[in-house]
Motif scaffolding. Structure first.
Motif, PDB file in Angstrom:
ATOM      1  N   PRO A   1      -8.381  19.810   9.009  1.00  0.00           N
ATOM      2  CA  PRO A   1      -8.467  18.438   8.503  1.00  0.00           C
ATOM      3  C   PRO A   1      -9.488  17.610   9.288  1.00  0.00           C
ATOM      4  N   SER A   2     -10.228  16.761   8.577  1.00  0.00           N
ATOM      5  CA  SER A   2     -11.243  15.928   9.227  1.00  0.00           C
ATOM      6  C   SER A   2     -11.436  14.642   8.437  1.00  0.00           C
ATOM      7  N   TYR A   3     -12.084  13.677   9.090  1.00  0.00           N
ATOM      8  CA  TYR A   3     -12.224  12.341   8.502  1.00  0.00           C
ATOM      9  C   TYR A   3     -13.523  11.714   8.992  1.00  0.00           C
ATOM     10  N   GLU A   4     -14.195  10.987   8.102  1.00  0.00           N
ATOM     11  CA  GLU A   4     -15.336  10.167   8.503  1.00  0.00           C
ATOM     12  C   GLU A   4     -15.500   9.027   7.516  1.00  0.00           C
TER      13      GLU A   4
ATOM     14  N   GLY B   1       0.813  -1.207   0.000  1.00  0.00           N
ATOM     15  CA  GLY B   1       0.000   0.000   0.000  1.00  0.00           C
ATOM     16  C   GLY B   1       0.845   1.254   0.000  1.00  0.00           C
ATOM     17  N   PHE B   2       0.190   2.356   0.298  1.00  0.00           N
ATOM     18  CA  PHE B   2       0.831   3.667   0.311  1.00  0.00           C
ATOM     19  C   PHE B   2       1.228   4.011   1.743  1.00  0.00           C
ATOM     20  N   GLY B   3       2.515   4.269   1.973  1.00  0.00           N
ATOM     21  CA  GLY B   3       2.966   4.703   3.289  1.00  0.00           C
ATOM     22  C   GLY B   3       2.519   6.127   3.577  1.00  0.00           C
ATOM     23  N   MET B   4       2.902   6.642   4.733  1.00  0.00           N
ATOM     24  CA  MET B   4       2.509   7.993   5.128  1.00  0.00           C
ATOM     25  C   MET B   4       2.940   9.018   4.071  1.00  0.00           C
ATOM     26  N   HIS B   5       1.993   9.838   3.642  1.00  0.00           N
ATOM     27  CA  HIS B   5       2.269  10.871   2.653  1.00  0.00           C
ATOM     28  C   HIS B   5       1.303  12.032   2.883  1.00  0.00           C
ATOM     29  N   PRO B   6       1.658  13.234   2.427  1.00  0.00           N
ATOM     30  CA  PRO B   6       0.847  14.413   2.750  1.00  0.00           C
ATOM     31  C   PRO B   6      -0.199  14.748   1.694  1.00  0.00           C
ATOM     32  N   HIS B   7      -1.253  15.435   2.145  1.00  0.00           N
ATOM     33  CA  HIS B   7      -2.246  16.048   1.265  1.00  0.00           C
ATOM     34  C   HIS B   7      -2.600  17.413   1.840  1.00  0.00           C
ATOM     35  N   LYS B   8      -3.072  18.293   0.961  1.00  0.00           N
ATOM     36  CA  LYS B   8      -3.455  19.634   1.394  1.00  0.00           C
ATOM     37  C   LYS B   8      -4.527  20.175   0.456  1.00  0.00           C
ATOM     38  N   GLU B   9      -5.512  20.872   1.018  1.00  0.00           N
ATOM     39  CA  GLU B   9      -6.552  21.577   0.257  1.00  0.00           C
ATOM     40  C   GLU B   9      -7.241  20.679  -0.776  1.00  0.00           C
TER      41      GLU B   9
ATOM     42  N   SER C   1     -11.056  15.357   4.538  1.00  0.00           N
ATOM     43  CA  SER C   1     -10.779  16.738   4.154  1.00  0.00           C
ATOM     44  C   SER C   1      -9.345  17.045   4.554  1.00  0.00           C
ATOM     45  N   ALA C   2      -8.477  17.240   3.558  1.00  0.00           N
ATOM     46  CA  ALA C   2      -7.066  17.485   3.852  1.00  0.00           C
ATOM     47  C   ALA C   2      -6.855  18.877   4.436  1.00  0.00           C
ATOM     48  N   GLY C   3      -7.660  19.844   3.996  1.00  0.00           N
ATOM     49  CA  GLY C   3      -7.616  21.181   4.573  1.00  0.00           C
ATOM     50  C   GLY C   3      -6.214  21.768   4.611  1.00  0.00           C
ATOM     51  N   THR C   4      -5.823  22.261   5.778  1.00  0.00           N
ATOM     52  CA  THR C   4      -4.525  22.923   5.936  1.00  0.00           C
ATOM     53  C   THR C   4      -3.353  21.954   5.890  1.00  0.00           C
ATOM     54  N   GLY C   5      -3.634  20.653   5.901  1.00  0.00           N
ATOM     55  CA  GLY C   5      -2.565  19.670   5.751  1.00  0.00           C
ATOM     56  C   GLY C   5      -2.760  18.449   6.626  1.00  0.00           C
TER      57      GLY C   5
END
Length: 232
Positions: free
Chosen positions: A128-131, A53-61, A94-98
């Motif tokens: 950032p939020s998740y559901e 799979g995909f290891g830890m990586h960033p997302h934003k906005e 929601s990646a939001g601010t990071g």
């Protein structure tokens, strides 16, 4: 206008542990004429092999929605969420601010097949939020079930964009109508089976990008599962 993109017209990325088909420009695939459809920026059709799979990586906005077609996907992120998505479940992040997150197939035997979509948010700078949630498959038989939306339906996931994602399972011989406004966009993706869209045949993996068409008629002879997205 209805533009149908056949499954084999999508870009194929084969990495051994990951097989992915990109509907829009992504990673090594770049086509300036195929960057987005309204706020829809990504739709990747992924198969991830067991234990990878995909290891830890960033997302934003970005608003990121994942739907697991089969298998399981383990999600972990920098806000403390650690969940497993199973077949038929969806997540909205929601990646939001990071945010950092990982996506791994926890199974030692079974691949996971998923759809992941990215949408530009209406508002930047969100926290950032998740559901995630599973929906009763019976509730979408021969009807459109809203599962992700900025509007409030019966238990849908919330997204920060003026849009709604519907899931539907048409039984053999069934048909359904969908009406929208001509200034809206509609994206249709056939997850399984085959159907006709206003008379045009579509098979598994085919997509349609629809603009300036208000009335859609979907029918199937053998059964179909599809995702319909209403977009600005």
């Amino acid at each position: 206008m209805i533009r149908i993109i056949r499954s084999n017209e999508r870009y194929l990325a084969e990495h051994g542990w990951l097989t992915s088909r990109f509907s829009f420009s992504f990673a090594e695939y770049y086509d300036p004429a195929n960057l987005s459809f309204g706020p829809m920026r990504v739709q990747n059709d992924d198969i991830i092999q067991p234990g990878t799979g995909f290891g830890m990586h960033p997302h934003k906005e970005m608003e990121i929605v994942t739907y697991v077609i089969s298998g399981q996907l383990q999600h972990e992120d920098s806000t403390g969420n650690r969940e497993v998505l199973r077949a038929g479940e969806l997540q909205r992040m929601s990646a939001g601010t990071g945010i950092f997150h990982s996506e791994v197939n926890p199974s030692a035997e079974e691949p996971v097949h998923l759809l992941q979509m990215w949408f530009l948010p209406e508002t930047r700078g969100l926290t950032p939020s998740y559901e995630q949630k599973g929906f009763d498959r019976e509730a979408r038989i021969d009807k459109l079930l809203p599962v992700v939306s900025n509007r409030q339906y019966d238990g849908n996931l919330h997204i920060h964009q003026d849009m709604t994602i519907y899931l539907s399972t048409l039984q053999a011989g069934s048909e359904i109508n969908y009406t929208t406004q001509t200034d809206r966009r509609t994206h249709l993706f056939v997850i399984d089976g085959s159907l006709t869209l206003n008379g045009d045949k579509m098979a598994q993996g085919d997509a349609a990008r629809i603009q300036q068409v208000a009335d859609l008629h979907l029918a199937t002879g053998t059964g179909a599962e599809f995702m319909l997205i209403d977009l600005p």
